[in-house]
Design an enzyme around this catalytic site. Structure first.
Site, PDB file in Angstrom:
ATOM      1  N   TRP A  22      23.009  46.259 -93.876  1.00 29.77           N
ATOM      2  CA  TRP A  22      22.763  45.162 -94.825  1.00 29.77           C
ATOM      3  C   TRP A  22      23.486  43.922 -94.320  1.00 29.77           C
ATOM      4  O   TRP A  22      24.585  44.016 -93.754  1.00 29.77           O
ATOM      5  CB  TRP A  22      23.343  45.512 -96.201  1.00 29.77           C
ATOM      6  CG  TRP A  22      22.419  46.277 -97.097  1.00 29.77           C
ATOM      7  CD1 TRP A  22      21.919  47.526 -96.888  1.00 29.77           C
ATOM      8  CD2 TRP A  22      21.925  45.835 -98.365  1.00 29.77           C
ATOM      9  NE1 TRP A  22      21.139  47.890 -97.957  1.00 29.77           N
ATOM     10  CE2 TRP A  22      21.117  46.875 -98.878  1.00 29.77           C
ATOM     11  CE3 TRP A  22      22.080  44.666 -99.133  1.00 29.77           C
ATOM     12  CZ2 TRP A  22      20.474  46.798-100.107  1.00 29.77           C
ATOM     13  CZ3 TRP A  22      21.427  44.585-100.354  1.00 29.77           C
ATOM     14  CH2 TRP A  22      20.633  45.636-100.817  1.00 29.77           C
TER      15      TRP A  22
ATOM     16  N   SER B 121      26.594  50.005 -97.188  1.00 29.66           N
ATOM     17  CA  SER B 121      28.041  50.245 -97.265  1.00 29.66           C
ATOM     18  C   SER B 121      28.393  51.510 -98.045  1.00 29.66           C
ATOM     19  O   SER B 121      29.403  52.146 -97.745  1.00 29.66           O
ATOM     20  CB  SER B 121      28.729  49.035 -97.910  1.00 29.66           C
ATOM     21  OG  SER B 121      28.610  47.916 -97.048  1.00 29.66           O
ATOM     22  N   TYR B 122      27.539  51.854 -99.003  1.00 24.65           N
ATOM     23  CA  TYR B 122      27.826  53.054 -99.791  1.00 24.65           C
ATOM     24  C   TYR B 122      27.836  54.310 -98.905  1.00 24.65           C
ATOM     25  O   TYR B 122      28.529  55.282 -99.190  1.00 24.65           O
ATOM     26  CB  TYR B 122      26.788  53.213-100.909  1.00 24.65           C
ATOM     27  CG  TYR B 122      27.119  54.328-101.881  1.00 24.65           C
ATOM     28  CD1 TYR B 122      26.559  55.591-101.714  1.00 24.65           C
ATOM     29  CD2 TYR B 122      28.003  54.118-102.926  1.00 24.65           C
ATOM     30  CE1 TYR B 122      26.871  56.622-102.590  1.00 24.65           C
ATOM     31  CE2 TYR B 122      28.321  55.142-103.811  1.00 24.65           C
ATOM     32  CZ  TYR B 122      27.757  56.395-103.635  1.00 24.65           C
ATOM     33  OH  TYR B 122      28.070  57.415-104.500  1.00 24.65           O
ATOM     34  N   GLU B 123      27.102  54.266 -97.797  1.00 26.70           N
ATOM     35  CA  GLU B 123      27.014  55.407 -96.871  1.00 26.70           C
ATOM     36  C   GLU B 123      28.141  55.418 -95.831  1.00 26.70           C
ATOM     37  O   GLU B 123      28.236  56.326 -95.007  1.00 26.70           O
ATOM     38  CB  GLU B 123      25.664  55.396 -96.141  1.00 26.70           C
ATOM     39  CG  GLU B 123      24.493  55.866 -97.001  1.00 26.70           C
ATOM     40  CD  GLU B 123      24.085  54.827 -98.022  1.00 26.70           C
ATOM     41  OE1 GLU B 123      24.112  53.621 -97.691  1.00 26.70           O
ATOM     42  OE2 GLU B 123      23.766  55.212 -99.164  1.00 26.70           O
TER      43      GLU B 123
ATOM     44  N   VAL C 145      29.271  44.815 -95.359  1.00 24.93           N
ATOM     45  CA  VAL C 145      29.363  43.509 -96.026  1.00 24.93           C
ATOM     46  C   VAL C 145      28.681  43.620 -97.380  1.00 24.93           C
ATOM     47  O   VAL C 145      27.460  43.834 -97.450  1.00 24.93           O
ATOM     48  CB  VAL C 145      28.673  42.414 -95.185  1.00 24.93           C
ATOM     49  CG1 VAL C 145      28.681  41.064 -95.931  1.00 24.93           C
ATOM     50  CG2 VAL C 145      29.346  42.285 -93.836  1.00 24.93           C
TER      51      VAL C 145
ATOM     52  N   THR D 193      24.120  41.916-110.717  1.00 27.95           N
ATOM     53  CA  THR D 193      24.454  43.098-111.545  1.00 27.95           C
ATOM     54  C   THR D 193      25.846  43.612-111.160  1.00 27.95           C
ATOM     55  O   THR D 193      26.509  43.036-110.303  1.00 27.95           O
ATOM     56  CB  THR D 193      23.446  44.248-111.274  1.00 27.95           C
ATOM     57  OG1 THR D 193      23.681  44.717-109.927  1.00 27.95           O
ATOM     58  CG2 THR D 193      22.016  43.760-111.422  1.00 27.95           C
TER      59      THR D 193
ATOM     60  N   HIS E 137      26.351  46.300-109.571  1.00 28.70           N
ATOM     61  CA  HIS E 137      26.177  47.184-108.397  1.00 28.70           C
ATOM     62  C   HIS E 137      27.321  46.971-107.390  1.00 28.70           C
ATOM     63  O   HIS E 137      27.925  47.895-106.879  1.00 28.70           O
ATOM     64  CB  HIS E 137      24.824  46.836-107.775  1.00 28.70           C
ATOM     65  CG  HIS E 137      24.291  47.879-106.860  1.00 28.70           C
ATOM     66  ND1 HIS E 137      23.541  47.571-105.762  1.00 28.70           N
ATOM     67  CD2 HIS E 137      24.400  49.229-106.863  1.00 28.70           C
ATOM     68  CE1 HIS E 137      23.207  48.681-105.131  1.00 28.70           C
ATOM     69  NE2 HIS E 137      23.723  49.695-105.795  1.00 28.70           N
TER      70      HIS E 137
END
Ligand SMILES: O=Nc1c(NC[C@H](O)[C@H](O)[C@H](O)CO)[nH]c(=O)[nH]c1=O
Length: 164
Positions: free
Chosen positions: A27, A61-63, A90, A96, A98
């Protein structure tokens, strides 16, 4: 300069026998690639060999925590164990919550991971409220500074601490 200065005071370390993993999200790729380049510049400046820098990517980034864990395991299985891993992501605040949930989960996940696997994991996650903040912290603006460089230096230092 303000008291804050421009980050950690650099020390000189010999990275010539280190193996370094970089796991980056996909991302905000223009910012990511500047951060990755900045980290690699500093790794090579410390003597880390190109062939000892392993770069892997994850969707977002969550991974990063799980992608970091799998890279460490894969390298250990190949008998080419890593001495440190630098996850890079990043996060840019949207409309939201999130952003907050990912930032919190990833920061705790990466901190926990390094103790679970006893290997230094550098915190290479930018948590930006605006795109401009991200560009600044990747050194892509006039007044910017590339935090990837700081992470590269931290990776060398922590890898040597791990080896000793
Ligand atoms: O939402 N914004 C962002 C983002 N979301 C995706 C997330 O990391 C994950 O890949 C998916 O939720 C699937 O698990 N990932 C980023 O790296 N930066 C962002 O700014």
């Amino acid at each position: 300069h303000s008291v804050k200065g421009v980050g950690a005071v650099d020390r000189v370390y010999d990275g010539s026998n280190l193996r370094v993993g970089i796991v980056h999200a996909r991302w905000n790729d223009s910012v990511i690639s500047a951060l990755v380049k900045g980290a690699i510049v500093k790794l090579e400046a410390a003597g880390v060999k190109k062939e000892n820098i392993v770069v892997e990517t994850v969707p977002g980034s969550y991974e990063l925590p799980y992608g970091t864990k799998t890279l460490i395991r894969q390298q250990a299985k190949n008998c080419t164990p890593l001495d440190v891993v630098l996850p890079i992501g990043v996060l840019i605040k949207g409309s939201t919550m999130h952003f907050e949930y990912i930032a919190d989960a990833v920061s705790h996940g990466l901190m926990k991971l390094q103790f679970d696997i006893d290997l230094p994991v550098i915190f290479g996650l930018l948590t930006c409220l605006t795109e401009h903040q991200a560009l600044q912290r990747a050194g892509l603006t006039e007044d910017g500074h590339n935090h990837g460089e700081d992470w590269g230096s931290a990776a060398v230092e922590m890898a040597i601490k791990h080896q000793n």
